[in-house]
Design a protein around this motif. Structure first.
Motif, mmCIF file in Angstrom:
data_model
loop_
_atom_site.group_PDB
_atom_site.id
_atom_site.type_symbol
_atom_site.label_atom_id
_atom_site.label_comp_id
_atom_site.label_asym_id
_atom_site.label_seq_id
_atom_site.Cartn_x
_atom_site.Cartn_y
_atom_site.Cartn_z
ATOM 1 N N THR A 18 10.533 -8.240 -8.584
ATOM 2 C CA THR A 18 9.403 -8.117 -9.507
ATOM 3 C C THR A 18 8.942 -6.672 -9.547
ATOM 4 O OG1 THR A 18 8.695 -10.359 -8.927
ATOM 5 C CG2 THR A 18 7.095 -8.960 -10.074
ATOM 6 N N LYS A 19 8.887 -6.102 -10.730
ATOM 7 C CA LYS A 19 8.454 -4.719 -10.894
ATOM 8 C C LYS A 19 6.951 -4.688 -11.187
ATOM 9 C CE LYS A 19 12.803 -3.569 -10.607
ATOM 10 N NZ LYS A 19 13.353 -2.967 -9.355
ATOM 11 N N ASN A 20 6.414 -3.465 -11.185
ATOM 12 C CA ASN A 20 5.008 -3.227 -11.549
ATOM 13 C C ASN A 20 4.038 -3.997 -10.648
ATOM 14 O OD1 ASN A 20 5.702 -1.563 -13.826
ATOM 15 N ND2 ASN A 20 6.221 -3.445 -14.929
ATOM 16 N N VAL A 21 4.296 -3.953 -9.334
ATOM 17 C CA VAL A 21 3.409 -4.601 -8.377
ATOM 18 C C VAL A 21 2.479 -3.550 -7.771
ATOM 19 C CG1 VAL A 21 3.275 -5.831 -6.177
ATOM 20 C CG2 VAL A 21 5.008 -6.452 -7.876
ATOM 21 N N LEU A 22 1.205 -3.888 -7.724
ATOM 22 C CA LEU A 22 0.172 -2.993 -7.217
ATOM 23 C C LEU A 22 -0.501 -3.666 -6.024
ATOM 24 C CD1 LEU A 22 -1.344 -0.296 -7.872
ATOM 25 C CD2 LEU A 22 -2.898 -1.650 -9.273
ATOM 26 N N LEU A 23 -0.589 -2.945 -4.918
ATOM 27 C CA LEU A 23 -1.218 -3.465 -3.707
ATOM 28 C C LEU A 23 -2.595 -2.841 -3.560
ATOM 29 C CD1 LEU A 23 -0.851 -5.231 -1.164
ATOM 30 C CD2 LEU A 23 0.161 -3.237 -0.040
ATOM 31 N N ALA A 24 -3.595 -3.677 -3.258
ATOM 32 C CA ALA A 24 -4.976 -3.210 -3.158
ATOM 33 C C ALA A 24 -5.624 -3.768 -1.907
ATOM 34 C CB ALA A 24 -5.770 -3.643 -4.394
ATOM 35 N N VAL A 78 -6.454 -8.244 1.141
ATOM 36 C CA VAL A 78 -5.279 -7.449 0.779
ATOM 37 C C VAL A 78 -4.588 -8.206 -0.348
ATOM 38 C CG1 VAL A 78 -3.136 -6.423 1.596
ATOM 39 C CG2 VAL A 78 -5.064 -6.694 3.176
ATOM 40 N N LYS A 79 -4.554 -7.624 -1.542
ATOM 41 C CA LYS A 79 -4.079 -8.342 -2.726
ATOM 42 C C LYS A 79 -2.871 -7.665 -3.356
ATOM 43 C CE LYS A 79 -8.334 -10.613 -4.391
ATOM 44 N NZ LYS A 79 -7.754 -11.935 -4.653
ATOM 45 N N HIS A 80 -1.881 -8.491 -3.706
ATOM 46 C CA HIS A 80 -0.752 -8.062 -4.534
ATOM 47 C C HIS A 80 -1.052 -8.450 -5.987
ATOM 48 C CE1 HIS A 80 1.370 -7.847 -0.664
ATOM 49 N NE2 HIS A 80 2.298 -7.132 -1.282
ATOM 50 N N LYS A 122 -2.170 -10.526 -13.135
ATOM 51 C CA LYS A 122 -2.342 -11.714 -12.302
ATOM 52 C C LYS A 122 -2.197 -11.349 -10.832
ATOM 53 C CE LYS A 122 -0.676 -15.073 -15.711
ATOM 54 N NZ LYS A 122 0.338 -16.114 -16.014
ATOM 55 N N CYS A 123 -3.015 -12.001 -9.998
ATOM 56 C CA CYS A 123 -2.907 -11.823 -8.559
ATOM 57 C C CYS A 123 -1.750 -12.677 -8.034
ATOM 58 C CB CYS A 123 -4.219 -12.206 -7.870
ATOM 59 S SG CYS A 123 -4.182 -11.980 -6.074
ATOM 60 N N LEU A 124 -0.795 -12.041 -7.375
ATOM 61 C CA LEU A 124 0.390 -12.739 -6.881
ATOM 62 C C LEU A 124 0.170 -13.324 -5.489
ATOM 63 C CD1 LEU A 124 3.112 -10.130 -7.942
ATOM 64 C CD2 LEU A 124 2.381 -12.180 -9.190
ATOM 65 N N HIS A 125 -0.621 -12.643 -4.680
ATOM 66 C CA HIS A 125 -0.808 -13.086 -3.299
ATOM 67 C C HIS A 125 -2.052 -12.425 -2.716
ATOM 68 C CE1 HIS A 125 0.020 -13.636 1.034
ATOM 69 N NE2 HIS A 125 0.720 -14.686 0.641
ATOM 70 N N THR A 126 -2.746 -13.140 -1.837
ATOM 71 C CA THR A 126 -3.933 -12.613 -1.163
ATOM 72 C C THR A 126 -3.837 -12.868 0.333
ATOM 73 O OG1 THR A 126 -5.328 -12.999 -3.111
ATOM 74 C CG2 THR A 126 -6.446 -12.682 -1.001
ATOM 75 N N LEU A 127 -4.029 -11.812 1.103
ATOM 76 C CA LEU A 127 -4.165 -11.910 2.553
ATOM 77 C C LEU A 127 -5.611 -11.619 2.908
ATOM 78 C CD1 LEU A 127 -1.086 -9.744 3.572
ATOM 79 C CD2 LEU A 127 -1.291 -12.192 3.999
ATOM 80 N N LYS A 133 5.064 -11.557 3.371
ATOM 81 C CA LYS A 133 3.619 -11.267 3.464
ATOM 82 C C LYS A 133 3.056 -11.649 4.828
ATOM 83 C CE LYS A 133 3.775 -10.243 -0.985
ATOM 84 N NZ LYS A 133 5.177 -10.531 -1.268
ATOM 85 N N SER A 134 3.897 -11.664 5.843
ATOM 86 C CA SER A 134 3.468 -12.073 7.180
ATOM 87 C C SER A 134 3.196 -10.851 8.051
ATOM 88 C CB SER A 134 4.545 -12.938 7.842
ATOM 89 O OG SER A 134 5.768 -12.232 7.950
#
Length: 300
Positions: free
Chosen positions: A53-59, A66-68, A75-80, A116-117
């Motif tokens: 997956t391209k164009n992924v931004l981590l914040a 911690v959000k992808h 769209k938010c792909l994953h949240t830690l 994401k672990s």
């Protein structure tokens, strides 16, 4: 990562992405947590052969999230969650397979990007030379040349140099007072930008941890400039350094080899909190607390 877009983190937690060529707002990712809190750091995931997956931004956010994000779909792909920790800093390893976070609780956490672990927590042990951090951490930087080398720095006036295969720092530098994304690495050069009225901008030797140079920051006005941000340019020789901060509310561009000032950007109503060089052209982005990102061209 290719210089086409500029991502900005907002005090209310929102993320805004602008087209670099036109300055037009193209993507907006609103913060949806019940309590608004600042997004503290952003990184584009490196585009590598392993990235499906391209164009992924981590914040990362001061509420511990911690959000992808997928930039183009917003769209938010994953949240830690690292609650109750406040997360201030992050960085991707250049191959995009791992990322690190850090913040209020002094710990540096290393994550696997695919799962994401949490893989390990770098805290250090007892003793003067391997004590890890003792205060908040505001800057993280992976080496471009050594996949196991990671720098961290913060309020405890140290830069810790980690081998991520172990949980203790292999070396440390004492002196820089880091309060933002103001540590960078090029080869065996480390640049640090400290939030203090003098000896703000310094170059260090990665191998010996010795101070190589104090880059003079002459005060043209009464107020000094205390630094929140510093970075090497991304050309192969890293010919320039950009740094900015509060007090005088300015950013300056220096020649790395000589320490000579190439140019400056002044007159902002609030401090400079972030800087970033374009990966291929002679341009630098300067972000201020007044809510503006300024793109400045310079000559190489």
């Amino acid at each position: 990562p290719d210089g086409q877009f500029i991502a900005g983190a907002c005090g209310n937690g929102d993320i805004k992405v602008y087209q670099a060529s036109s300055g037009r707002l193209v993507y907006h990712m609103p913060f949806t947590h019940p309590t608004a809190s600042p997004t503290c750091c952003l990184r584009f995931r490196p585009n590598t052969a392993t990235s499906k997956t391209k164009n992924v931004l981590l914040a990362v956010n001061s509420n511990g999230e911690v959000k992808h994000w997928h930039m183009t779909s917003m769209k938010c792909l994953h949240t830690l969650s690292e609650e109750p920790n406040q997360v201030y800093a992050l960085d991707y390893r250049p191959d995009g397979l791992k990322f690190a976070t850090s913040g209020q609780d002094f710990k540096v956490r290393l994550y696997d990007e695919a799962t994401k672990s949490l893989q390990s927590t770098l805290t250090g042990g007892y003793g003067r030379t391997k004590s890890g951090h003792s205060n908040r951490v505001f800057s993280l930087k992976f080496s471009l040349e050594d996949e196991n080398l990671l720098l961290s720095a913060g309020w405890d006036n140290t830069i810790q140099i980690w081998d991520i295969r172990t949980d203790v720092p292999v070396r440390s530098i004492f002196g820089p007072h880091i309060t933002g994304d103001s540590v960078d690495l090029y080869g065996n050069f480390i640049v640090s930008g400290s939030w203090r009225p003098e000896r703000q901008l310094q170059l260090w030797d990665l191998r010996t941890c010795a101070l190589m140079q104090d880059i003079e920051w002459q005060n043209f006005q009464q107020d000094p400039c205390m630094l929140y941000a510093a970075q090497f340019s991304k050309d192969p020789q890293a010919r320039h350094i950009v740094a900015g901060g509060s007090g005088m509310n300015e950013a300056r561009l220096f020649e790395r080899a000589t320490g000579k000032v190439v140019g400056s950007l002044r007159g902002m109503k609030q401090g400079v909190y972030s800087v970033d060089f374009h990966p291929t052209t002679s341009q630098v982005a300067v972000s201020s607390g007044d809510g503006t990102i300024r793109l400045v061209n310079y000559g190489r």
